[in-house]
Structures are given as C-alpha cells and as structure tokens.
Design an enzyme around this catalytic site. Structure first.
Site, short mmCIF file in Angstrom:
data_model
loop_
_atom_site.label_atom_id
_atom_site.label_comp_id
_atom_site.label_asym_id
_atom_site.label_seq_id
_atom_site.Cartn_x
_atom_site.Cartn_y
_atom_site.Cartn_z
N ASP A 349 -21.35 -4.05 31.41
CA ASP A 349 -20.18 -4.59 31.05
C ASP A 349 -19.48 -3.00 30.70
OD1 ASP A 349 -17.75 -6.04 30.99
OD2 ASP A 349 -17.87 -5.52 28.88
N GLU A 385 -20.61 -1.13 35.42
CA GLU A 385 -19.24 -1.37 35.80
C GLU A 385 -18.58 -0.05 35.18
OE1 GLU A 385 -15.64 -4.30 34.71
OE2 GLU A 385 -17.00 -4.06 33.01
#
Length: 708
Positions: A349, A385
């Site tokens: 993330d 990401e």
C-alpha cells in the site's frame, strides 16, 4: 517472580522454543524497559530487562508458554520537541507481537497528553494515567504447525489471474458457509469459496489488510468501523477479529490452515500490506506501541519541529523506513509471513512512501536495495501501489526490476475509452499491449503491469456504469471523502433504474471492460464481487462500511447469472490462449526470417493498417487488432515453441454500429466469432472471409479467431 535468564537479543519479539520464551525489544532512546506479564484477571507482574545489546533489551523466561499475555513499559525522555515521547504509564504492544488480545478504550488512559488541554500539541507533562485494562495486550504464540507437504504454487506472472478480496466481506453473507465461520479465515477457505475462485480460473487471492489493525475512535463514535483495515498496529499478527477461534493465538493457526487449503487448490495467497504508516496517527493520536518505544526511530518527523509527523499517507504519520531498526522490522515481518505463514507475495500500500529517502521518491532507496538482495523476499510476488499523496508521489512505471505495479494508467485509460472520451486511442493501444512505455526500459516484461479496471478503492464495476458522481453520505463526511474524478458513466440515469435499454447498456459496458482486461497483455486483477455485479450504491470510499454496503451480496449469483457465466468464459479463454498472456512485448516484426506476418498489427475499420494520421484522428474510437498466434517469441517451460490461434480484436467504443472490413490476403482467409460482448454470454456464431464487411454494434468488442 519467575526465573529470569539473560536470553538473546535476536530474534526480536516473543519466541517460544518449546521450553520457555525469549523476549526482545528494540529502543535506542530507552533508559529502562520493563516486561509486563498479564494474568487472566488482568493483574500485572513487571520484570526489569537488565540485558541490553545494541539497544535491544531482552530476557528469557523458562516458565512462560504460549497464551501468556504481555506488554512493555519504556522509561526515557519525554521531550516532544526533540521527538521523544516515552511514557511508562502506557502498557505498550510488542512491535513484533504475533498475536494480540482485547481491544482499545479511547479514554484519557490511551493518550500521553491532556485531552482537555487548551494546546494539546504543546508537549506538556503527560497525565500518567495507566493504560493497562484500556489497551490490547500482546500474546505469546505456539509457532509449531504441521504444514505437511505444503508447497508454494509458484504460478508464473504471465499465467496469473489475481482476485482482490476482503476476508470478511467475501464470506459474511454466503448462505452455504456456516454462520459461525462467516467473516473468518476459516470461512474463506470453505469449499464454496475455493470452488468459486477455481471456476473463475483465479490463481492468486490478494487479501486486503490482515495485519492486526485498529478501528479509529472517530469512526466508532459515528457507529462505523475501519472495514478496509489500513490502520496497522501489529505487522506480524493476523487480525484476530477475522478468526473463528479467538482464543489466544487461535488466529495464527487458523490463518495457516487457510493458506494451506488455498495451496492445495493451486491458489497463491498475496497480502495487501501497510508498511507506510501505523494506527497511532499524528501527534494527537494514542500511545499504543511505536510512539512510546522509540518515536524518533519509528516515524518520519518534521525537521523544523519534531513534535509533528511527516505525512505522505494522509493518515497522520509515515513510518521511517530510513532507520535501520525500522527497516529491519519491515523485512523481518515480510520474511515471517513467507517463511512461517507461507504466503506467496505482497501488495504494498502506498509503496512510494517506502522509497522516500530525504523527501523525494528514490528508486535507489535502502528499502529497494535490501529487498533486491534478500534471498527470501526477492523470490516472491512483489506488487507496488506506486503512489502516495506526497509531492512527486505518482510513480507508475518507476519501480525497480523485481517489482510489478498496480497500473493506474491502465485503469484510467480503459475507463475513458469505453465511456467515449476523445483522444484516448493511442494510450489505449499502449495499455492493451502491456504498457511497454512504462516497463520495458527497466528490463521488465508485460506481466509487470497489474491491469485492473476496479479495485477496493473506488466504484465497483456495476457502480462504474451506474453513477456519474460519488454518493458517500453514509461515511459521515458530507460526501467530501473519496475520489471526485471517477471516469465513470451512468449510461443515462444516475443510480438504480428499471429502464431495460439502460440496464442492457450497463451490462454490455461491464462485459466490455472485463473482456478488455482479459485480452490485454499483463497480469489481470478482478475486484471481488464484480463478476456478479456487486454494488455499493455509488459509495466509492467504503473504507468504513463494515455492513452490507461493502460485503459481497451472494444473492447476486442468481440475479446476475449471465455476468458470472460470461466472466468464467473470459478467464477460461485467456487461460487457453497464450497469445493474450505473452511473456515478451510485441515488436511489430515477423517472428522468423521469411515469415510474412508480424506479431501484431493495428487496423482501421476499413481493413487497412493504421497510419500516424489515423492515430491522430481517433477514428471515433474504433480499431481492430491483429494478434498473430504463430509469432509468439518465447518458449514454454520445457523450451518448446509456443503456438496459438490467431485473433482479430474489433473494438467499437462509439455509440453507433460501425462496419468493419476484415483484413485481406496475408492476414486470414476465414474467421469465426470467439467472443462477442454484445451477447450476454459472450457467444458468437459469426463466420466470415477476408474482405467481407461485418457490422459491430455500438459499444462492443468482438474477438474473431482465424480458421483458414
């Protein structure tokens, strides 16, 4: 008082060896550290850690076994202006804790400042209210588990289909899962879930955060919860609320059993991990673990005033991956999940935050260097990401060679193409063919592009074709949260409708985007429930909706049976045809000397090859793509030449029907329909010859197979 032995500084955390437990915790700033053993009545026994090696405080307790609850108290400077926030009134969780017990009471006891102070940021003397009984405790686990003959599936990227899922949301409403197992690791490994994934030809399930996380106080006050879980308090522990067995350490064994079951089905397990920040938030957040143990080591602090935290994540703090012990924690955590929990990879993330050295994102940062040389982590799937909210944080295409990336440009381009935005045809061609402009220069292959149209963050696929604007009122932020530019199109009516024409158009648009995903070069990812038309009612930021808004509604299996059947047909089609999952980029050249046809050709609706002028004109968003199945350059796993059928993909994103002339001599003599998004099940009985004209309905994709 139990017998106390010196123990060892490594491994960090609480490690049971079958006879006793070694405790070890890092703190450079500490002047004294107490290990606190908590009994079943909540009473505390404190043990001074007198052994310190390299700022690691440790001991060995020969009488302590799995199930023992514990925490730490750290004595040291309280000097927020210098970045130090030691507060021994706080029982601190073990940063390496592998299991936790209890919950958090958001009372004054959790905070190291006066909640009623006029200026809580001033850094005045903490109120020294004991947090024992108001905070979680760490739990010693039994690390031993019978893995039997478990082996990682090791699916090559070019054969991978990823399914992003939420442990609770995937199973909470499934009627065939026993009620006591719904929303749990045990429920996720139930045969009905395994069978569903296998029917979709899924090879990897990517789980939204399962590290132990905290439900924000603000959300709890609103009657909401941190459903997504991007709020970590423990990087080694599976979130215990997802366990059917919530006894001490029960989540660990249950998680391992789930992984073992997926592996037996040939499905990899990838974890969405959040090493960019923690649940302690900014300077006004609670003191749970990292802040009280060594604030300046674990967090990025503002240089001008170290009371405050640098925030590249939008959550209040950023983990300090530049510090050697914090970097060690990240790497130890990753290795633990691979070696002890047997997971097969990670999706990071806001990965750009981990790459920030001083301020800018740096591809040569220490984090990438240490991952590159690690013999364990370098061998599993690593998915970035590739952005954060800081300046220069959008880094799609800029990660090093080991990494694959969520390709946000693919998502945006496919959405724009099918909603008819002008001037997207050239970009669409790049994304369809694996985004060589983003990945080839770093030595990566098409599979480095994780292609997706939807994910947990944003509209579901059904909402993408049903709403022009977000509808997040239920989140309690007056619809201010969530992305405003969704590249969505409601097909003429905002939200639910009974109009059969609009419903038919929406269904076709969903098929168009799913089909595009499966015929694109790269690694496809499906968001859970999209295959059955899951809706969130236009909420594009359901992070706090731990309720039917965000859960998969399994009654849609019957209502949207055609969409499910179509998706299964698509994934099977991709599985059976290597021309759609090449390991190398197209180069527009014949594969062998003397061969007539190139590996790819772009054609106008008139059947002629595209010219630069054609690309500039946009051609009303209509294009045909010739894929030569006899021109795949790479061998298979046994070194044998790969040969596939030859296909012609006809795309029409225009509202009106368009005539396509099938390409003439040199391309094919006969064609047959292989897939047609104008049909609810993707079926086609079309047969035509080179030079013939076919009519492609508005907003549809037709895949033709060469037969002669």
């Amino acid at each position: 008082m139990p017998s106390v032995w010196p123990g060892s500084p490594y491994p960090l955390g609480a490690t049971y060896d079958g006879a006793g437990t070694n405790f070890s915790v890092f703190s450079e700033v500490a002047e004294r550290v107490e290990l606190c053993l908590i009994d079943s009545d909540g009473a505390e026994e404190r043990i001074d850690l007198d052994e310190v090696d390299g700022y690691v405080w440790h001991c060995y307790l020969p009488t302590v076994s799995p199930g023992q609850r514990y925490g730490y108290r750290v004595y040291g400077p309280w000097d927020p202006a210098a970045g130090h926030r030691c507060d021994p009134s706080k029982l601190l969780l073990d940063p390496y804790g592998k299991s936790f017990h209890g919950g958090f009471d958001f009372t004054q006891a959790l905070f190291s400042y006066d909640l009623n102070a006029d200026d809580p940021a001033s850094g005045g003397t903490p109120p020294m209210i004991d947090s024992l009984g108001h905070t979680m405790t760490s739990v010693v686990i039994n690390p031993f588990f019978d893995w039997g003959s478990d082996r990682p599936p090791r699916i090559p990227y070019h054969e991978t289909v990823i399914y992003e899922a939420h442990v609770k949301g995937m199973t909470q409403t499934h009627p065939d899962i026993p009620e006591e197992l719904r929303g749990t690791y045990a429920g996720l490994r139930h045969p009905v879930i395994i069978d569903h994934l296998k029917s979709l030809n899924v090879t990897a399930i990517e789980l939204m955060p399962v590290h132990q996380f905290l439900h924000d106080h603000r959300l709890l006050q609103l009657g909401l919860r941190n459903y997504w879980g991007y709020n970590t308090v423990g990087f080694f522990a599976p979130h215990y609320e997802y366990a059917a067995n919530r006894n001490a350490g029960g989540a660990v064994a249950e998680f391992k059993t789930m992984v073992k079951t997926f592996h037996e089905a040939g499905i990899e397990v990838i974890l969405d991990v959040v090493y960019n920040h923690t649940a302690e938030g900014n300077h006004l957040g609670p003191t749970i673990n990292f802040r009280g143990i060594d604030n300046a080591a674990y967090y990025r602090l503002v240089d001008e005033d170290r009371r405050y935290y640098k925030d590249f994540t939008g959550t209040g703090n950023s983990l300090n991956a530049r510090h050697p012990h914090t970097l060690q924690l990240i790497m130890d955590s990753l290795r633990y999940w691979v070696l002890d929990m047997h997971v097969d990879g990670f999706r990071f993330d806001l990965a750009a935050t981990l790459a920030r050295e001083l301020h800018d994102v740096d591809r040569l940062s220490a984090f990438f260097d240490i991952v590159q040389q690690d013999p364990v982590i370098s061998q599993v799937k690593l998915i970035a990401e590739p952005w954060d909210i800081g300046e220069g944080g959008y880094q799609v295409g800029n990660f090093p060679g080991l990494w694959t990336e969520w390709n946000g440009k693919y998502r945006d381009t496919v959405r724009d193409y099918w909603r008819g935005e002008p001037a997207t045809l050239g970009e669409f061609a790049s994304r369809l063919t694996g985004s060589s402009d983003l990945y080839e220069a770093t030595g990566r292959r098409p599979w480095a592009s994780i292609n997706f149209v939807t994910c947990h963050d944003g509209f579901t696929l059904a909402d993408l074709v049903s709403y022009n604007t977000k509808h997040n009122e239920a989140n309690g932020e007056d619809n201010r949260d969530g992305e405003n530019h969704n590249r969505s199109w409601n097909c003429g009516v905002e939200g639910p409708t009974d109009d059969p024409q609009i419903l038919a158009l929406r269904a076709r648009q969903m098929r168009n985007m799913l089909a595009t995903l499966m015929v694109s070069q790269g690694t496809p990812m499906i968001s859970h429930g999209d295959e059955i038309g899951r809706t969130q009612g236009g909420n594009n930021n359901a992070y706090c909706q731990d309720n039917p808004v965000a859960w998969v509604d399994w009654s849609l299996v019957r209502r949207n049976a055609d969409l499910l059947a179509f998706t299964r047909k698509l994934t099977g089609f991709r599985r059976d045809h290597p021309v759609f999952r090449r390991r190398r980029f197209f180069d527009g050249k014949p594969i062998r000397s003397g061969a007539e046809l190139r590996d790819i050709a772009w054609l106008t609706p008139s059947g002629t090859e595209m010219t630069p002028q054609d690309w500039d004109s946009g051609l009303d968003q209509c294009v045909a793509v010739f894929l030569n199945g006899d021109a795949i350059p790479e061998p298979d796993a046994r070194g044998e030449r790969v040969v596939d059928d030859t296909f012609l993909l006809c795309f029409n994103a225009h509202a009106e029907a368009v005539d396509f002339v099938l390409p003439g001599p040199g391309y094919a003599a006969d064609w047959e329909g292989a897939l047609d998004t104008a049909h609810p099940l993707g079926e086609s009985d079309l047969r035509a010859k080179a030079g013939e004209t076919i009519t492609l309905p508005g907003r549809s994709l037709l895949v033709l197979r060469k037969t002669g």
